[in-house]
Design a protein around this motif. Structure first.
Motif, mmCIF file in Angstrom:
data_model
loop_
_atom_site.group_PDB
_atom_site.id
_atom_site.type_symbol
_atom_site.label_atom_id
_atom_site.label_comp_id
_atom_site.label_asym_id
_atom_site.label_seq_id
_atom_site.Cartn_x
_atom_site.Cartn_y
_atom_site.Cartn_z
ATOM 1 N N ILE B 54 0.442 -1.688 -0.157
ATOM 2 C CA ILE B 54 -0.113 0.009 -0.586
ATOM 3 C C ILE B 54 1.498 1.578 0.038
ATOM 4 O O ILE B 54 0.017 2.474 0.183
ATOM 5 C CB ILE B 54 -0.738 0.230 1.186
ATOM 6 C CG1 ILE B 54 -0.231 -0.600 2.563
ATOM 7 C CG2 ILE B 54 -2.495 -1.529 0.951
ATOM 8 C CD1 ILE B 54 -1.039 0.157 3.678
ATOM 9 N N ASN B 65 -2.595 5.471 4.335
ATOM 10 C CA ASN B 65 -3.270 5.906 3.289
ATOM 11 C C ASN B 65 -4.015 5.648 3.416
ATOM 12 O O ASN B 65 -4.512 3.783 2.610
ATOM 13 C CB ASN B 65 -2.038 5.457 2.037
ATOM 14 C CG ASN B 65 -2.121 5.559 1.248
ATOM 15 O OD1 ASN B 65 -3.832 6.041 0.646
ATOM 16 N ND2 ASN B 65 -1.133 6.420 0.475
ATOM 17 N N ILE B 66 -4.926 5.668 3.481
ATOM 18 C CA ILE B 66 -6.479 5.850 3.957
ATOM 19 C C ILE B 66 -7.002 5.188 2.348
ATOM 20 O O ILE B 66 -8.064 4.009 1.734
ATOM 21 C CB ILE B 66 -7.545 6.406 4.090
ATOM 22 C CG1 ILE B 66 -7.624 6.820 6.142
ATOM 23 C CG2 ILE B 66 -9.468 6.176 3.476
ATOM 24 C CD1 ILE B 66 -7.815 8.477 6.747
ATOM 25 N N PRO B 67 -7.352 6.174 1.287
ATOM 26 C CA PRO B 67 -7.283 5.200 -0.403
ATOM 27 C C PRO B 67 -6.946 4.712 -0.333
ATOM 28 O O PRO B 67 -7.147 3.880 -1.088
ATOM 29 C CB PRO B 67 -6.946 6.865 -1.078
ATOM 30 C CG PRO B 67 -7.065 7.526 -0.262
ATOM 31 C CD PRO B 67 -6.243 7.470 1.050
ATOM 32 N N ASN B 68 -5.586 4.392 -0.068
ATOM 33 C CA ASN B 68 -5.096 2.255 -1.182
ATOM 34 C C ASN B 68 -5.048 1.741 -0.572
ATOM 35 O O ASN B 68 -5.719 0.553 -0.121
ATOM 36 C CB ASN B 68 -3.313 2.515 -0.653
ATOM 37 C CG ASN B 68 -2.440 3.577 -2.186
ATOM 38 O OD1 ASN B 68 -3.244 3.749 -3.005
ATOM 39 N ND2 ASN B 68 -1.914 3.271 -1.623
ATOM 40 N N ILE B 70 -8.474 1.362 1.416
ATOM 41 C CA ILE B 70 -9.606 0.914 1.313
ATOM 42 C C ILE B 70 -9.565 0.338 0.128
ATOM 43 O O ILE B 70 -10.301 -0.881 -0.667
ATOM 44 C CB ILE B 70 -10.323 2.393 1.087
ATOM 45 C CG1 ILE B 70 -11.010 3.062 2.503
ATOM 46 C CG2 ILE B 70 -11.990 1.973 0.686
ATOM 47 C CD1 ILE B 70 -11.330 1.994 3.720
ATOM 48 N N GLU B 71 -8.822 0.778 -0.781
ATOM 49 C CA GLU B 71 -8.832 -0.307 -2.604
ATOM 50 C C GLU B 71 -8.693 -1.233 -2.358
ATOM 51 O O GLU B 71 -9.074 -1.983 -2.708
ATOM 52 C CB GLU B 71 -7.767 0.812 -3.489
ATOM 53 C CG GLU B 71 -8.526 1.734 -4.351
ATOM 54 C CD GLU B 71 -9.872 1.037 -4.814
ATOM 55 O OE1 GLU B 71 -9.634 0.591 -5.877
ATOM 56 O OE2 GLU B 71 -10.648 1.844 -5.114
ATOM 57 N N GLN B 75 -10.207 -4.347 -3.214
ATOM 58 C CA GLN B 75 -9.513 -5.262 -4.490
ATOM 59 C C GLN B 75 -9.851 -6.571 -3.758
ATOM 60 O O GLN B 75 -10.265 -8.144 -4.779
ATOM 61 C CB GLN B 75 -8.147 -4.991 -4.157
ATOM 62 C CG GLN B 75 -8.324 -4.152 -5.720
ATOM 63 C CD GLN B 75 -6.858 -4.010 -6.245
ATOM 64 O OE1 GLN B 75 -6.183 -4.819 -5.510
ATOM 65 N NE2 GLN B 75 -6.358 -2.859 -7.053
ATOM 66 N N VAL B 97 -14.349 6.079 6.633
ATOM 67 C CA VAL B 97 -14.744 6.211 4.910
ATOM 68 C C VAL B 97 -15.239 4.278 5.184
ATOM 69 O O VAL B 97 -15.714 4.330 3.917
ATOM 70 C CB VAL B 97 -12.843 6.436 4.103
ATOM 71 C CG1 VAL B 97 -12.918 5.728 3.012
ATOM 72 C CG2 VAL B 97 -13.516 7.849 5.088
ATOM 73 N N ASN B 101 -17.531 2.113 2.701
ATOM 74 C CA ASN B 101 -17.954 1.261 1.506
ATOM 75 C C ASN B 101 -18.291 0.338 2.095
ATOM 76 O O ASN B 101 -17.872 -0.734 1.338
ATOM 77 C CB ASN B 101 -16.232 1.546 1.068
ATOM 78 C CG ASN B 101 -15.471 2.726 0.341
ATOM 79 O OD1 ASN B 101 -15.262 2.846 -1.164
ATOM 80 N ND2 ASN B 101 -15.074 3.600 1.077
#
Lengths: 209, 454
Positions: B54, B65-68, B70-71, B75, B97, B101
């Motif tokens: 990440i 790194n929240i977006p990474n 969560i992604e 995935q 967040v 999601n």
């Protein structure tokens, strides 16, 4: 609650105002335009206004790049600042945020792939890697042809693919000029940070790596 | 039992990531590890069913790194995230967040975390729930004049604390009224630069107090228990080094009183999951509420040793909506346990973190001995993260035997590598100290002990 619109403030608040990049930035790589530009002032208490304003001015001056967003509150306090990273990559600077907003969504933000280590596919090859976690796309849409194919000549700043993350399209551009040797990651495949996406044989062999 | 989640993503590293992975395994839940480039060969990555890189080594680009993260969850199809401790574990925005999601955050609700995460608002919540507080103010102090007046009123020494503080930072003890203004300004400045929040409050400072904390566990169906207390008085610079359960010398009545107070406070704010209520115990036996930690804590194993429970397993079950399978009267405390945090720090050089390659990493064993670590011989202690090398935990039928087992375990443990110095010897000193052995130590103990041995 929510003192921020993006839910990514952990990065910003922990960065101490001196580190690189805005909230959607990974590593030393700019992923511009992923964060909206807007101004929010939240529940600023009257008796704290002057102190906050002073801190905001000081903060905005200390940033490494242009201010994109500032959010202030006090009490259950948050001070959040997003800024545009000062051109971290030698080539293909991040797209100006304003330009991103002028176009219709989904708008690819510009990303420069993480620099690669040497030697994975021969000494003369440069590997463009994923700068973030997401889904890799080789073409702008399923109906359109791929951005690049094996054998294509690419220029610095030319689009190689897209990594979709958190519903945002991040354009992956080449940081070298040369010839595409291999598109390593498959269309629609999940990619992790630093994963090889495209291998390029640089026109200038000194740039291999 | 049918699996509670299909996969849990562990948004952490080191020993706690391994600890969470073990709990997932025991529940038959899949494990997704996320890691920075520096941790690509870590123990949890080897244990996990899937692993996702990440980001680069610095935490702000990877473990924060929240977006990474969560992604990575989307995935891999992870339906829950365990945040461990530190990093994003007490970030209400991250929890929100996750919810946005469709991912279950294993911890209390974001709004509860937000209210308890601020020490000033937590104080007022707990005052309203009837918990005893140190003399001081519930509201944040707005000016130096106001703070000085409060300090005069409650009497010196006082402590000025950052409302958003943690990890021992943003705490200033003031003994001399003439120094108050200077300390007030300095604390606000520290609070602003470290926590991005200059809010401070003032309360009475206790010189010879003990740090006693209560482990609570609450479900979403109104069930809630306390699992006894821990004594974490052996600290340096307000950071815990040695923890034990139960607290030496506490009467059954005191234990019941403080435990019930913690559960009452938790229920008053709708707390769910595992949490810790921290108190100060003064030399006359009075308890005062300090703060709530909305996460699993580093020192949770000592509670596990005396209760026989797996706290991380319970956290996961509660997050999946299961009711607690036991009530207060079912909780039995058996024997005594102690934990030593072996850090890669050099006590002789002001606890400077040391980093390097671990050439020798021999771990102790024997009856009642447990080691939680994310390292193995040949691993590198990274300068990018905290300096915790291993947690050594020893259980015994009574405190004396637990301490004896810990002394043996410390003596057996070997951590060697070029440039690597640990706190092991300091722990041996503490364990051999008559004051500690008699259970007479307080939060100022280590400063005194180091002064004596120097």
């Amino acid at each position: 609650m929510s003192t921020n619109g993006t839910g990514t403030n952990g990065t910003t608040t922990s960065s101490g105002g001196t580190s690189s990049g805005g909230t959607s930035t990974i590593g030393a790589v700019g992923v511009g335009g992923a964060v909206e530009v807007h101004h929010e002032v939240l529940e600023v208490r009257q008796d704290a206004l002057s102190e906050l304003a002073e801190q905001a001015v000081a903060l905005s001056r200390s940033l490494a790049g242009p201010l994109r967003r500032i959010a202030l509150s006090r009490g259950e306090v948050t001070v959040e600042v997003d800024w545009q990273e000062a051109a971290a990559a030698p080539v293909a600077p991040a797209a100006p945020v304003a330009a991103v907003h002028a176009a219709a969504a989904p708008v690819p933000a510009t990303a420069v792939a993480a620099p690669a280590e040497a030697g994975e596919a021969g000494a003369a090859t440069h590997t463009v890697r994923a700068p973030l976690v997401g889904t890799f796309y080789t073409s702008p849409s399923p109906e359109e042809p791929p951005f690049v194919s094996t054998g294509d000549t690419v220029a610095v700043g030319q689009t190689l693919g897209i990594v979709e993350a958190m519903k945002l399209m991040n354009t992956i551009v080449s940081d070298v000029a040369g010839r595409v040797v291999e598109v390593v990651a498959g269309n629609g495949s999940p990619v992790e940070f630093d994963q090889p996406l495209v291998r390029i044989e640089p026109a200038d062999a000194a740039l291999a790596g | 039992m049918t699996p509670v989640f299909s996969k849990v993503l562990i948004a952490n590293r080191g020993e706690i990531a391994v600890r969470v992975a073990r709990a997932c395994r025991s529940l038959g839940v899949g494990v997704v590890a996320v890691h920075s480039t520096a941790d690509a060969d870590s123990a949890v990555v080897r244990m996990a069913d899937q692993a996702v890189n990440i980001g680069p080594a610095p935490s702000r680009f990877s473990y924060l790194n929240i977006p990474n993260i969560i992604e990575a969850a989307l995935q891999t199809g992870a339906d829950a995230i365990h945040p461990g401790y530190g990093f994003l574990s007490e970030d209400p925005d991250f929890a929100e967040v996750c919810a946005d999601n469709g991912i279950t955050f294993i911890g209390p609700r974001p709004d509860v975390m937000a209210r308890l995460g601020n020490k000033a608002s937590a104080r007022s919540e707990m005052a309203a729930a009837g918990l005893p507080l140190l003399p001081g103010v519930v509201d944040p102090v707005a000016t130096a004049d106001e703070g000085a007046a409060i300090a005069d009123d409650i009497g010196y020494p006082v402590v000025i604390k950052a409302a958003a503080g943690g990890g021992g930072r943003g705490i200033t003890v003031v003994r001399d009224p003439a120094m108050f203004r200077q300390a007030y300004t300095a604390t606000r400045r520290t609070a602003h630069s470290v926590f991005r929040d200059s809010t401070v409050y003032v309360e009475r400072y206790l010189d010879r107090a003990r740090h006693i904390e209560v482990q609570v566990l609450l479900d979403e169906h109104g069930g809630g228990v306390h699992l006894g207390e821990r004594d974490c008085s052996v600290q340096r610079r307000h950071q815990k080094l040695v923890e034990e359960a139960p607290a030496a010398g506490l009467s059954p009545q005191q234990r019941e009183e403080i435990g019930a107070a913690a559960v009452r406070g938790a229920q008053a704010v709708g707390y769910t999951g595992a949490g810790t209520f921290e108190f100060l115990l003064d030399d006359r036996g009075n308890f005062s509420f300090m703060e709530v930690n909305c996460r699993i804590q580093v020192e949770h194993p000592v509670t596990e040793m005396v209760t026989g429970l797996d706290l991380v397993r319970e956290q996961i079950l509660v997050a999946a909506g299961r009711p607690l399978s036991f009530r207060q009267e079912d909780v039995r405390l058996d024997g005594a346990a102690v934990e030593c945090r072996i850090n890669a720090e050099d006590p002789a050089r002001g606890f400077t973190p040391t980093a390097g390659l671990l050439d020798v990493f021999d771990l102790p064993g024997g009856p009642g001995v447990r080691v939680d670590t994310g390292l193995t011989a040949g691993a590198r202690i990274s300068p990018h993260y905290d300096s915790l090398v291993a947690k050594l935990i020893a259980w015994g039928p009574d405190r004396e035997q637990a301490l004896a087992r810990m002394r043996t375990a410390l003596a057996e443990m070997r951590v060697e590598g070029r440039g690597v110095v640990t706190t092991r010897d300091l722990h041996l000193q503490v364990l051999n100290d008559p004051v500690f052995q008699a259970g007479q130590h307080h939060t100022g103990f280590l400063d005194g002990a180091t002064a004596l041995s120097a």
